[in-house]
Design a protein around this motif. Structure first.
Motif, short mmCIF file in Angstrom:
data_model
loop_
_atom_site.label_atom_id
_atom_site.label_comp_id
_atom_site.label_asym_id
_atom_site.label_seq_id
_atom_site.Cartn_x
_atom_site.Cartn_y
_atom_site.Cartn_z
N MET A 147 0.84 -1.62 -0.23
CA MET A 147 0.23 -0.06 0.52
C MET A 147 0.81 1.16 0.30
O MET A 147 0.46 1.87 -0.78
N GLY A 148 2.11 1.06 0.95
CA GLY A 148 2.95 2.42 0.61
C GLY A 148 3.61 2.68 0.14
O GLY A 148 4.18 3.86 -0.63
N THR A 149 3.62 1.12 -1.09
CA THR A 149 4.96 1.69 -2.38
C THR A 149 3.81 2.63 -3.59
O THR A 149 3.85 2.90 -4.47
N LEU A 150 2.37 1.33 -3.60
CA LEU A 150 0.96 2.37 -4.24
C LEU A 150 0.94 3.90 -4.16
O LEU A 150 0.78 4.26 -5.25
N THR A 151 0.61 4.02 -2.86
CA THR A 151 1.12 5.37 -2.56
C THR A 151 1.88 6.55 -3.18
O THR A 151 2.04 7.25 -3.48
N LEU A 152 2.67 5.91 -2.83
CA LEU A 152 3.91 6.99 -3.42
C LEU A 152 4.13 6.61 -4.96
O LEU A 152 4.44 8.28 -5.40
N SER A 153 3.68 5.71 -5.84
CA SER A 153 3.92 5.73 -6.76
C SER A 153 3.03 6.53 -7.76
O SER A 153 2.91 6.63 -8.75
N ALA A 154 1.59 6.82 -7.22
CA ALA A 154 0.92 8.12 -7.82
C ALA A 154 0.75 9.45 -6.42
O ALA A 154 0.25 10.58 -6.53
N SER A 155 2.12 10.34 -5.73
CA SER A 155 2.56 10.75 -5.41
C SER A 155 3.76 11.19 -5.88
O SER A 155 4.07 12.63 -5.23
N VAL A 156 4.89 10.36 -5.55
CA VAL A 156 6.10 11.46 -6.07
C VAL A 156 6.19 11.71 -7.25
O VAL A 156 5.98 10.55 -8.45
N PRO A 157 6.64 12.79 -8.75
CA PRO A 157 6.15 12.95 -10.01
C PRO A 157 6.96 12.02 -9.97
O PRO A 157 6.96 12.10 -11.23
N THR A 158 8.78 11.41 -10.17
CA THR A 158 9.08 10.84 -10.76
C THR A 158 9.15 9.18 -11.05
O THR A 158 9.06 8.16 -11.82
N PHE A 159 7.63 9.10 -10.16
CA PHE A 159 7.28 7.83 -10.54
C PHE A 159 6.00 7.59 -10.73
O PHE A 159 5.32 6.62 -10.89
N LYS A 160 5.59 8.81 -11.71
CA LYS A 160 4.57 8.90 -12.98
C LYS A 160 4.62 9.75 -14.13
O LYS A 160 5.42 10.36 -13.32
N PRO A 161 4.14 9.45 -14.82
CA PRO A 161 4.37 10.29 -16.21
C PRO A 161 3.60 11.73 -15.41
O PRO A 161 2.74 11.93 -15.01
N PRO A 162 3.36 12.36 -16.60
CA PRO A 162 3.65 13.74 -16.17
C PRO A 162 1.63 13.80 -17.07
O PRO A 162 1.95 13.13 -18.13
N PRO A 163 0.93 15.26 -17.35
CA PRO A 163 -0.47 15.18 -16.94
C PRO A 163 0.30 15.04 -18.70
O PRO A 163 0.37 15.27 -19.34
N CYS A 164 -1.39 14.93 -19.04
CA CYS A 164 -1.67 14.96 -20.57
C CYS A 164 -1.43 16.46 -21.15
O CYS A 164 -1.54 17.29 -20.81
N ASP A 165 -0.72 16.49 -22.49
CA ASP A 165 -1.24 18.32 -22.44
C ASP A 165 -1.76 18.12 -23.80
O ASP A 165 -1.74 17.70 -24.89
N GLY A 166 -2.95 18.30 -24.03
CA GLY A 166 -3.88 18.35 -24.83
C GLY A 166 -4.36 17.33 -24.63
O GLY A 166 -4.52 16.15 -24.23
N SER A 167 -4.27 16.17 -26.31
CA SER A 167 -4.37 15.05 -27.12
C SER A 167 -2.82 14.04 -26.46
O SER A 167 -2.88 12.95 -26.91
N VAL A 168 -2.28 15.32 -26.43
CA VAL A 168 -1.23 14.10 -26.12
C VAL A 168 -0.81 13.33 -24.40
O VAL A 168 -0.32 14.47 -23.70
N CYS A 169 -0.53 12.23 -23.88
CA CYS A 169 -0.50 11.98 -23.31
C CYS A 169 0.74 10.83 -22.87
O CYS A 169 0.69 9.74 -23.44
N PRO A 170 2.38 11.13 -22.23
CA PRO A 170 3.75 10.38 -22.23
C PRO A 170 3.22 9.34 -21.47
O PRO A 170 2.48 9.35 -20.92
N GLU A 171 3.64 8.12 -21.72
CA GLU A 171 3.35 6.46 -21.82
C GLU A 171 4.44 6.59 -20.63
O GLU A 171 5.21 7.22 -19.78
N ALA A 172 4.36 5.61 -19.79
CA ALA A 172 4.76 5.67 -18.52
C ALA A 172 5.57 4.48 -18.61
O ALA A 172 6.27 3.86 -19.82
#
Length: 576
Positions: free
Chosen positions: A121-146
């Motif tokens: 659970m802690g690892t999953l929370t970190l993956s959703a909280s720490v910017p390094t562990f998740k892809p950046p938000p979509c820029d319009g219709s362009v969504c960077p892959e993880a």
């Protein structure tokens, strides 16, 4: 329907100082009845289960949304990932059960796997909280892959949770039931109530997750949305350990799989031996050869297996050279007989699980083509599953406080209904749920035809609230069948195999989902031949979803008939 063996309700309560079911304290010493176990220990176990289920559903309920919105995955990959993970969560209990029954006992298995769960659970929370562990938000219709590393952190946390739940699911209900002395009639009655309130606790956790936590995730972010379940998992562990001084423990009895194999091998080795009567079969004189288990009386069924406990002339001369792969005790033979006798009952609950799976599939599909507006509000079709949870929360107190005492007057049974009767009633109610869904679909299709909407993939002017009866019926069926199943697999399983049998009962949920998918595949294949739209096309107004519900109702009825035959022939275990 064959009633389970129950000791007379009016039997005098024993006044002995220690428990009579072999339970011990945490140090392995005989434990006193006064001040331990019973309901005084259960709040810690029920609190643990409520918090753990809140944590689990807090992750699973909205997981598809996280994969598509935050990890930028397609619908197919997201759905596949979630179903694979959910299936794994119902397979890993087999691992936890073996550790519990063979080596660690239920208490330490729950403790170790809860820790693994919390780390996940802690690892999953970190993956959703720490910017390094998740892809950046979509820029319009362009969504960077993880990146592979981001995927790695996310799925590491997810599958640590799957592993953790494997040690909790098969053990917590059994450990709670261990707090009640089987040899005390008053405590046997209270144990039946425990299973009701255990399932009640599960649904309280699920209700909070499916409402409050989903809202938090959608409106306040996934870091907090995963962080709150993590905190609750921590509270679950604290709750569990807090009750340690009050718990009663059962000793692990060694590997159940090894014992089963020994019986099979010994029977095959002695295939020419003719088994005698029970007095000629091998059994230890004092206690049981299996740690943490009472002796089991010999039964006359499956006589071939008795060969394994038959003492040959050569063995009479060399009984001191006892070889468990050539000669086993009657209790060990009866363990395998019990598993064989339980198998038909187990198999007939798979169809019920397939019906239960419709709540998250076909019921939701049906809801999308109904009017989801109620006043100024729009109701998401999937949210109607809340009524299933509410149904359970309503039915458990009614069953435990009103129905059981009422039925007990007529049947004389401690728990009102036997476990097999209770499960059978749930199977009947599940048929009614499918009939209700089919009737609603017939009504919906009639309105679609009347309004000229057959060729349009749109909702018809019929309120989605008409789905409430089918959800409510599924909830009522759960209270009878799922809780009855918990009781049955605890009470009827061999003492040293209770965690393993609980894991097998959980396996029916996974198999029910697989069966539902298989039926759906067959229906699609056969009903779309010749260019027909089929029963379940993309535009449900052109289909016949009602036929699919009628098919499940028919299969459930046929399954009920098989169940009644199996239940009527079932022979209960007899412990000495």
């Amino acid at each position: 329907m064959g009633d389970l063996e129950e000791q007379p309700l009016l039997e005098n309560v024993s006044n002995r100082e220690f428990t009579g079911d072999g339970s011990v304290d945490i140090k392995g010493n005989p434990i006193k009845k006064a001040g331990t176990g019973n309901w005084r220990a259960c709040p810690f176990i029920l609190g643990n289960e409520c918090c753990e289920r809140l944590a689990y559903y807090g992750i699973s309920t909205n997981l598809v949304t996280y994969l598509t919105k935050k990890l930028h995955e397609g619908n197919a990959f997201a759905a596949s990932s979630v179903t694979t993970w959910a299936g794994t969560c119902y397979l890993t209990p087999l691992i936890g059960a073996i550790f519990a029954d063979a080596y660690w006992g239920r208490y330490w298995t729950i403790a170790v796997f809860s820790t693994i769960y919390f780390i996940g659970m802690g690892t999953l929370t970190l993956s959703a909280s720490v910017p390094t562990f998740k892809p950046p938000p979509c820029d319009g219709s362009v969504c960077p892959e993880a990146t592979p590393a981001q995927y790695g952190v996310f799925f590491l946390g997810l599958y640590l949770i799957a592993l953790g739940t494997g040690g909790i699911k098969p053990c917590v209900s059994s450990f709670g039931a261990d707090q009640f002395d089987d040899t005390d009639p008053a405590e046997r009655i209270q144990k039946g109530s425990f299973f009701n309130w255990f399932y009640f606790s599960i649904n309280i956790g699920a209700l909070i997750s499916s409402s409050f936590l989903v809202w938090v995730q959608d409106n306040w972010g996934w870091g907090l949305g995963f962080g709150i379940p993590t905190v609750f998992m921590g509270l679950a562990i604290i709750s569990f350990f807090s009750g340690t001084p009050l718990y009663r423990f059962q000793k692990p009895g060694g590997s159940p799989l090894v014992r089963v194999c020994q019986v099979v091998v010994a029977s095959i080795r002695k295939w020419r031996v003719v088994p005698g009567d029970s007095s000629q079969l091998y059994e230890v004189e004092k206690g049981s050869a299996i740690e943490g288990s009472r002796k089991l009386e010999h039964s006359d069924e499956l006589r071939f297996l008795d060969k394994a406990a038959t003492i040959t002339e050569a063995e009479k001369k060399e009984i001191s050279l006892y070889n468990p792969w050539r000669l086993v005790t009657v209790t060990q033979v009866e363990e395998l007989k019990i598993l064989v006798r339980m198998f038909p009952i187990w198999a007939t609950t798979i169809v019920f699980s397939a019906v239960y799976a419709q709540m998250s599939t076909m019921f939701v599909e049906q809801g999308t083509v109904l009017d989801t507006t109620v006043g100024s509000f729009t109701i998401p079709p999937a949210s109607l599953s809340t009524f299933d949870v509410v149904s359970v929360i309503v039915w458990v107190p009614i069953y435990d406080s009103i129905l059981v005492p009422l039925v007990r007057r007529f049947t004389g049974k401690e728990r009102g209904f036997s476990e097999l009767q209770r499960m059978g009633i749930g199977l009947v109610i599940s048929i009614l749920a499918m009939v209700a869904a089919a009737c609603l679909e017939i009504w919906r299709l009639a309105i679609a035809k009347q309004e000229g909407l057959i060729d349009q993939p749109v909702a018809v002017p019929l309120s989605i609230l008409w789905q409430i009866p089918q959800y409510f019926l599924i909830g009522a069926a759960e209270v009878f069948t799922f809780i009855g199943q918990l009781e049955f697999f605890y009470d009827q399983s061999p003492d040293a195999m209770r965690s393993l049998c609980s894991a097998f009962s959980l396996l029916t949920t996974a198999l029910g989902n697989y069966l539902s998918s298989f039926i759906l595949t067959l229906v699609t294949y056969f009903t779309t031949k010749g260019g027909n739209p089929g029963w379940i096309p993309d535009n449900l107004n052109q289909g016949h979803l009602d036929n699919f519900f009628w098919l499940l109702a028919g299969l459930s009825f046929a399954n009920l008939l098989v169940y009644v035959v199996c239940a009527s022939k079932y022979t209960s275990k007899k412990a000495t």
